[in-house]
Enzyme design. Structure first.
Site, PDB file in Angstrom:
ATOM      1  N   ASP A   1      -2.996 -10.572  -2.105  1.00  0.00           N
ATOM      2  CA  ASP A   1      -3.547 -10.026  -0.863  1.00  0.00           C
ATOM      3  C   ASP A   1      -5.013  -9.662  -1.092  1.00  0.00           C
ATOM      4  O   ASP A   1      -5.414  -9.313  -2.207  1.00  0.00           O
ATOM      5  CB  ASP A   1      -2.754  -8.780  -0.466  1.00  0.00           C
TER       6      ASP A   1
ATOM      7  N   HIS B   1       0.820  -1.221   0.000  1.00  0.00           N
ATOM      8  CA  HIS B   1       0.000   0.000   0.000  1.00  0.00           C
ATOM      9  C   HIS B   1       0.855   1.273   0.000  1.00  0.00           C
ATOM     10  O   HIS B   1       0.312   2.353  -0.260  1.00  0.00           O
ATOM     11  CB  HIS B   1      -0.915   0.050   1.224  1.00  0.00           C
TER      12      HIS B   1
ATOM     13  N   ASP C   1      -4.661 -12.526   4.078  1.00  0.00           N
ATOM     14  CA  ASP C   1      -5.878 -11.992   4.692  1.00  0.00           C
ATOM     15  C   ASP C   1      -7.132 -12.308   3.885  1.00  0.00           C
ATOM     16  O   ASP C   1      -8.231 -11.886   4.253  1.00  0.00           O
ATOM     17  CB  ASP C   1      -5.757 -10.491   4.932  1.00  0.00           C
TER      18      ASP C   1
ATOM     19  N   HIS D   1      -6.536  -7.113  -0.231  1.00  0.00           N
ATOM     20  CA  HIS D   1      -6.664  -5.694  -0.534  1.00  0.00           C
ATOM     21  C   HIS D   1      -5.821  -5.341  -1.759  1.00  0.00           C
ATOM     22  O   HIS D   1      -4.756  -5.927  -1.984  1.00  0.00           O
ATOM     23  CB  HIS D   1      -6.202  -4.848   0.659  1.00  0.00           C
TER      24      HIS D   1
END
Length: 419
Positions: free
Chosen positions: A235, A198, A322, A237
């Site tokens: 991931d 990120h 995740d 996200h």
């Protein structure tokens, strides 16, 4: 680029740092140019820290550990318990060199990433500003770095973040060295934190400080001459930082598979790159409830044809766990077995396309049990061992995947990218 520090109320004992500015750097040969010129080191790192050729020739898996124990905020999901939980599981499941001998190597020593390594992706003003902020973090105990996510820093965050990035670069060195003497070199896995995907070029975001996989991609190009880098991000996200770093670069293909509507809200179907890099960014947002069947189809119908067409020199993986059905921060239903199959398939793809050169980088994963079991099963996949996912996964907690929505998403991305 400016960095301003704002005091919160005295009782909080916390500083807030705001980072603002524009993307400054673009790779140009062995130099990074932007506002002025920044020289990027073109030399390899210290070979004294790397395994010997004999060790590399016997290994099937090589990993590094950077737990960043000082980078911790109490009750924060991205805590200092994450990497130790994985390491403990690897020991308990006999997946370390203590039990596997020469098949598994842990890099015990490696150099931190240099400022030039970090600045190949991030604005130098951000890097120096974070380093200077460590004095305030030491005085106050904890600071929050102001961005759209709860990204914190302690007095050790800068040092531990460059160590984490360096752990990944050492694996790139080792895997590349092994690929010169073997058609089946070991796969690398960087068990590191803080995570990185990120972190945007201008600064930190979403628990992430420096873009570990992005820094490794530039390093692979600059130091090892591996021009074409294929990055797979699974991931839950969207890896918006990696996305932004290479959005106009035709030599780095970024492919992200993430949950639609999840943080940070980026990674739409039509985000495909720009300029010379148009077509080398692929974002596939999946509906909530997607699971093992979805991932198998995505791999066969999206990842494989993209990689075959791109013809990479190395594959790097942002490995976030995740998406597991037990993870508290999202709503996919991957299982430990999903990650085993995915890792096995990625390893095989790297053997077929780029001489087996492949390095995984830990990203998310916040249920310590599902995280550690899934990473352990990833290790088994990379070692060629059978999966033990059935000992952990409970099929009774799974529900029917949204197959119609998944099919629509896959067909849409195949149409956009002519797959």
């Amino acid at each position: 680029m400016s960095i301003s520090i704002h005091n919160l109320p005295r009782s909080s004992g916390i500083l807030r740092i705001r980072v603002s500015g524009n993307r400054l750097f673009r790779k140009n040969g062995n130099k990074c140019s932007g506002a002025g010129s920044i020289s990027c080191s073109a030399g390899a790192r210290n070979d004294d820290f790397l395994p010997s050729i004999n060790q590399l020739s016997d290994a099937r898996l090589i990993y590094s550990v950077a737990s960043s124990m000082g980078h911790n905020q109490e009750s924060h999901p991205e805590s200092h318990f994450r990497v130790p939980a994985i390491v403990d599981a690897l020991q308990e499941m006999h997946l370390t060199s203590k039990f596997r001998g020469s098949e598994v190597i842990e890099l015990q020593n490696f150099e931190p990433a240099s400022v030039d390594d970090i600045a190949s992706v991030h604005a130098r003003a951000y890097v120096s500003g974070l380093e200077k902020a460590m004095d305030q973090a030491s005085e106050k105990g904890l600071i929050f770095i102001d961005s759209s996510g709860p990204t914190y820093a302690t007095a050790t965050t800068y040092r531990e973040s460059i160590v984490a990035a360096g752990a990944g670069l050492a694996l790139v060195d080792s895997v590349v060295a092994a690929s010169k003497i073997s058609r089946d070199p070991p796969t690398g896995f960087a068990l590191i934190r803080p995570p990185g995907h990120h972190a945007v070029p201008q600064g930190p975001m979403g628990f992430c400080v420096f873009g570990n996989v992005a820094i490794a991609a530039r390093y692979a190009q600059r130091v090892h001459g591996l021009k074409r880098v294929f990055i797979i991000d699974f991931d839950v996200h969207h890896g918006n930082g990696t996305n932004d770093a290479f959005y106009d670069d035709p030599d780095i293909f970024f492919l992200s598979i993430h949950q639609d509507g999840s943080y940070p809200g980026t990674g739409k179907f039509d985000e495909v790159g720009s300029g010379a890099g148009e077509g080398t960014t692929l974002n596939l947002p999946l509906p909530g409830g997607s699971g093992d069947t979805t991932m198998r189809t995505v791999f066969d119908e999206v990842i494989v044809p993209c990689a075959q067409r791109f013809k990479p020199d190395i594959i790097l993986v942002s490995a976030g766990y995740d998406g597991h059905v037990l993870d508290p921060l999202a709503n996919l239903q991957y299982t430990t077995g999903t990650y085993y199959t995915l890792a096995s398939n990625i390893k095989q793809l790297s053997k077929e396309l780029c001489g087996g050169r492949c390095v995984f980088f830990l990203e998310g994963g916040y249920n310590l049990k599902s995280l550690s079991y899934s990473v352990a099963d990833t290790f088994r996949a990379l070692l060629g061992d059978p999966s033990l996912a059935s000992e952990f996964d409970d099929p009774n907690i799974l529900y029917e995947e949204p197959s119609t929505k998944v099919k629509q998403a896959i067909q849409r991305i195949k149409s956009i990218h002519s797959l």
